[in-house]
Enzyme design. Sequence first.
Site, PDB file in Angstrom:
ATOM      1  N   GLU A  85       0.822  -1.228   0.000  1.00 20.94           N
ATOM      2  CA  GLU A  85       0.000   0.000   0.000  1.00 20.94           C
ATOM      3  C   GLU A  85       0.846   1.263   0.000  1.00 20.94           C
ATOM      4  OE1 GLU A  85      -3.036  -1.153  -1.206  1.00 20.94           O
ATOM      5  OE2 GLU A  85      -2.842   0.972  -0.868  1.00 20.94           O
TER       6      GLU A  85
HETATM    7  C1  LIG Z   1       2.327  -9.832   0.402  1.00 19.48           C
HETATM    8  C2  LIG Z   1       2.106  -8.718  -0.595  1.00 19.48           C
HETATM    9  C3  LIG Z   1       0.827  -8.375  -0.947  1.00 19.48           C
HETATM   10  C4  LIG Z   1       0.599  -7.370  -1.901  1.00 19.48           C
HETATM   11  N1  LIG Z   1      -0.673  -7.103  -2.314  1.00 19.48           N
HETATM   12  C5  LIG Z   1      -0.843  -6.272  -3.396  1.00 19.48           C
HETATM   13  C6  LIG Z   1      -2.141  -6.148  -4.001  1.00 19.48           C
HETATM   14  O1  LIG Z   1      -3.127  -6.718  -3.529  1.00 19.48           O
HETATM   15  N2  LIG Z   1      -2.259  -5.364  -5.119  1.00 19.48           N
HETATM   16  C7  LIG Z   1      -1.182  -4.719  -5.663  1.00 19.48           C
HETATM   17  O2  LIG Z   1      -1.357  -4.047  -6.672  1.00 19.48           O
HETATM   18  N3  LIG Z   1       0.042  -4.810  -5.098  1.00 19.48           N
HETATM   19  C8  LIG Z   1       0.239  -5.574  -3.983  1.00 19.48           C
HETATM   20  N4  LIG Z   1       1.491  -5.710  -3.439  1.00 19.48           N
HETATM   21  C9  LIG Z   1       2.591  -4.970  -4.020  1.00 19.48           C
HETATM   22  C10 LIG Z   1       3.099  -3.856  -3.123  1.00 19.48           C
HETATM   23  O3  LIG Z   1       2.167  -2.819  -3.042  1.00 19.48           O
HETATM   24  C11 LIG Z   1       4.468  -3.421  -3.637  1.00 19.48           C
HETATM   25  O4  LIG Z   1       5.372  -4.452  -3.313  1.00 19.48           O
HETATM   26  C12 LIG Z   1       4.937  -2.100  -3.094  1.00 19.48           C
HETATM   27  O5  LIG Z   1       4.143  -1.060  -3.596  1.00 19.48           O
HETATM   28  C13 LIG Z   1       6.387  -1.794  -3.377  1.00 19.48           C
HETATM   29  O6  LIG Z   1       6.682  -1.987  -4.737  1.00 19.48           O
HETATM   30  P1  LIG Z   1       7.945  -2.897  -5.163  1.00 19.48           P
HETATM   31  O7  LIG Z   1       7.816  -4.192  -4.438  1.00 19.48           O
HETATM   32  O8  LIG Z   1       8.056  -2.931  -6.624  1.00 19.48           O
HETATM   33  O9  LIG Z   1       9.197  -2.163  -4.542  1.00 19.48           O
HETATM   34  P2  LIG Z   1      10.017  -0.981  -5.255  1.00 19.48           P
HETATM   35  O10 LIG Z   1       9.086   0.031  -5.783  1.00 19.48           O
HETATM   36  O11 LIG Z   1      11.008  -1.562  -6.194  1.00 19.48           O
HETATM   37  O12 LIG Z   1      10.783  -0.351  -4.009  1.00 19.48           O
HETATM   38  C14 LIG Z   1      12.019  -0.863  -3.492  1.00 19.48           C
HETATM   39  C15 LIG Z   1      12.544   0.148  -2.457  1.00 19.48           C
HETATM   40  O13 LIG Z   1      12.810   1.395  -3.112  1.00 19.48           O
HETATM   41  C16 LIG Z   1      12.090   2.443  -2.497  1.00 19.48           C
HETATM   42  N5  LIG Z   1      11.613   3.376  -3.518  1.00 19.48           N
HETATM   43  C17 LIG Z   1      10.970   3.072  -4.672  1.00 19.48           C
HETATM   44  N6  LIG Z   1      10.680   4.215  -5.333  1.00 19.48           N
HETATM   45  C18 LIG Z   1      11.122   5.237  -4.582  1.00 19.48           C
HETATM   46  C19 LIG Z   1      11.116   6.671  -4.720  1.00 19.48           C
HETATM   47  N7  LIG Z   1      10.560   7.268  -5.764  1.00 19.48           N
HETATM   48  N8  LIG Z   1      11.681   7.388  -3.741  1.00 19.48           N
HETATM   49  C20 LIG Z   1      12.240   6.793  -2.670  1.00 19.48           C
HETATM   50  N9  LIG Z   1      12.268   5.480  -2.472  1.00 19.48           N
HETATM   51  C21 LIG Z   1      11.729   4.708  -3.424  1.00 19.48           C
HETATM   52  C22 LIG Z   1      10.932   1.756  -1.779  1.00 19.48           C
HETATM   53  O14 LIG Z   1      10.464   2.529  -0.666  1.00 19.48           O
HETATM   54  C23 LIG Z   1      11.556   0.444  -1.342  1.00 19.48           C
HETATM   55  O15 LIG Z   1      12.239   0.596  -0.143  1.00 19.48           O
HETATM   56  C24 LIG Z   1       1.718  -6.679  -2.447  1.00 19.48           C
HETATM   57  C25 LIG Z   1       3.005  -7.004  -2.046  1.00 19.48           C
HETATM   58  C26 LIG Z   1       3.215  -8.019  -1.144  1.00 19.48           C
HETATM   59  C27 LIG Z   1       4.632  -8.377  -0.779  1.00 19.48           C
END
Ligand SMILES: Cc1cc2nc3c(=O)[nH]c(=O)nc-3n(C[C@H](O)[C@H](O)[C@H](O)COP(=O)(O)OP(=O)(O)OC[C@H]3O[C@@H](n4cnc5c(N)ncnc54)[C@H](O)[C@@H]3O)c2cc1C
Length: 571
Positions: free
Chosen positions: A430
């Site tokens: 989220e």
């Molecule tokens: C168990 C689980 C359930 C989930 N359920 C859903 C769901 O129902 N629907 C759905 O759509 N998604 C879902 N997600 C996805 C979740 O919302 C994402 O994992 C999350 O938004 C982070 O995206 P990412 O994993 O690609 O990490 P990334 O975006 O790659 O981030 C990696 C790191 O970089 C940092 N970062 C990234 N961009 C920036 C920036 N611009 N500035 C500073 N820091 C940054 C982040 O804070 C993080 O620490 C789920 C994930 C999990 C693990």
Amino acid sequence: MSYRAPAREIQFMLDNVVGFSEVAATERYAEATPETVGAILTEAAKLNDEIVAPLQRVGDEQGAVLENGVVRTSPGFKEGYAAIAEGGWVGMSGDPEYGGMGLPFTLNAVFNEFTSAAAISLGLSPLLSQGQIEALETHASDELKALYLPRLNSGEWTGTMNLTEPHAGSDVGALSSKAVPNGDGTYAVTGQKIFISWGDHDVAENVCHLVLARLPDGKPGTKGISLFMVPKLIPDAEGNPGEANSLRVVSLEHKMGLHGSPTAVMSFEGARGWLVGEEHGGMKAMFTMMNNARLQVGVQGIGIAEGAYQHAFDYAMERVQGRSPIENGTGTIMDFADVRRMLTEAKAEIFAARAIALACAVALDMETATGDPEWSARAALLTPIAKSFGTDTGMKVANIGIQVHGGMGFIEETGAAQYARDVRVLPIYEGTNGIQAMDLVARKMMDGGEAAFRLLEDGEAVAEAARKTVPDLANAAWGAAETCREAIEWLVGQDMQDRFAGAVPFQSACARVIGAFFHLRAANAEGGNGPRTALARFYIERLLPEHVALLAQARAGAAGLYALSPEDLAS
Ligand SMILES: Cc1cc2nc3c(=O)[nH]c(=O)nc-3n(C[C@H](O)[C@H](O)[C@H](O)COP(=O)(O)OP(=O)(O)OC[C@H]3O[C@@H](n4cnc5c(N)ncnc54)[C@H](O)[C@@H]3O)c2cc1C
């Protein structure tokens, strides 16, 4: 696992700490009388204590599985979900015109706290449906509302949110799922989504996916994204689940926690979808669901914290080690100062996080009931803080819970470890807590800090009111408000890169200070003498001072973060 939903504590907070009486005084929520609220809290507690909590361990040990393309949930989840749905809890805040109960969102948040403490993996499904209900109420056409809302409110169908793609996580605007008009008012949706919570299951008869995708003429970035309702089974003319849509679960993720919640890789293969909201206006519509879910994820953290705290408390009251250092103690580890420190800290943090989340929910209800932009601004300001502090508190207390258990905390059979594994995703999904913090220091400060200053003024008024009962605590809270005000005045003068560099500590400092106001209010409510005052004293004397160090970090600027190159970091 045993759980005792803190219904009396919530009642006290609604009555004395977060101003719920204002919500109940509005015409919109006139039915939320003290009797009704009391009955709801009692029933919600009973359901979660007796039916949901026993599913906590089984959901962990026998998680959801994908077999021959079909998802099977943990033993007992189907019955547990049915009890939630039949009790009307999914649609408790839904519009009564479409089968909802029309209750304040605040009570919905309380229900989700209880469910998250009892068995978070199961509770996540109704939570997602509730977010979808709000998004459809606000943005969908009358036809879509009439078709989907009654079934979502009743829990016959469940809702999901499909944003994330392998290369588009925090950066939702990078998504590449496509939607092409079919020429009959529907769209063919194609793309792969990952991490979709409750993407498929066997607890209800249909799964309603809200999917973000780009139309052929959609611009790159967030402004070119549209939102579609893509049901697993396409409703027939009578609204019954009919033909299977062109979508499938590719796989389920193997996760460190939340094993009972099926987290799916979804493939949409020209699936039939219906537009929700305006073309290219998908982010706006999805934001309704995301904002709802953000607060609710904070609430999930508080639920886990409460569950872990109760578990650790019970253990501490039984575990005997060495001689008690105090007279008339329990003879258990509860008598040791450090164990008291851990448990009191957990309790003080839970109170602060819960108060912030409930205050945010109250602001949302007041916004809905009155349309007053001041309440909108208050809710918008508190949402990232409630999400981050609630989930950070969940992490902290889950860890405290393990520590109180000693070695047994590291052993799965006690259940203490499950809280720490389950909670770990909450600061990530989220919108990570880092992204929340950036939202706080950027978008939520676009008013030059006005909404934040008003919140601090309210806090100072609380401190004024408490001067007679607990003058030293009132003084400390007042001083913290002033320090926070100065930090905000500084912050709004900085460029974005410097703001972002200090965003997380700034967000934590805000939570620290706001938490003190609520503790003070509770102490004042008992006349400055009693356990609530003792808890407020603990928080204000031992935890509140952290805001000074956090604000120093917040003001340190970006340059120092880039002083070490990637090569330096590697060596
Ligand atoms: C168990 C689980 C359930 C989930 N359920 C859903 C769901 O129902 N629907 C759905 O759509 N998604 C879902 N997600 C996805 C979740 O919302 C994402 O994992 C999350 O938004 C982070 O995206 P990412 O994993 O690609 O990490 P990334 O975006 O790659 O981030 C990696 C790191 O970089 C940092 N970062 C990234 N961009 C920036 C920036 N611009 N500035 C500073 N820091 C940054 C982040 O804070 C993080 O620490 C789920 C994930 C999990 C693990």
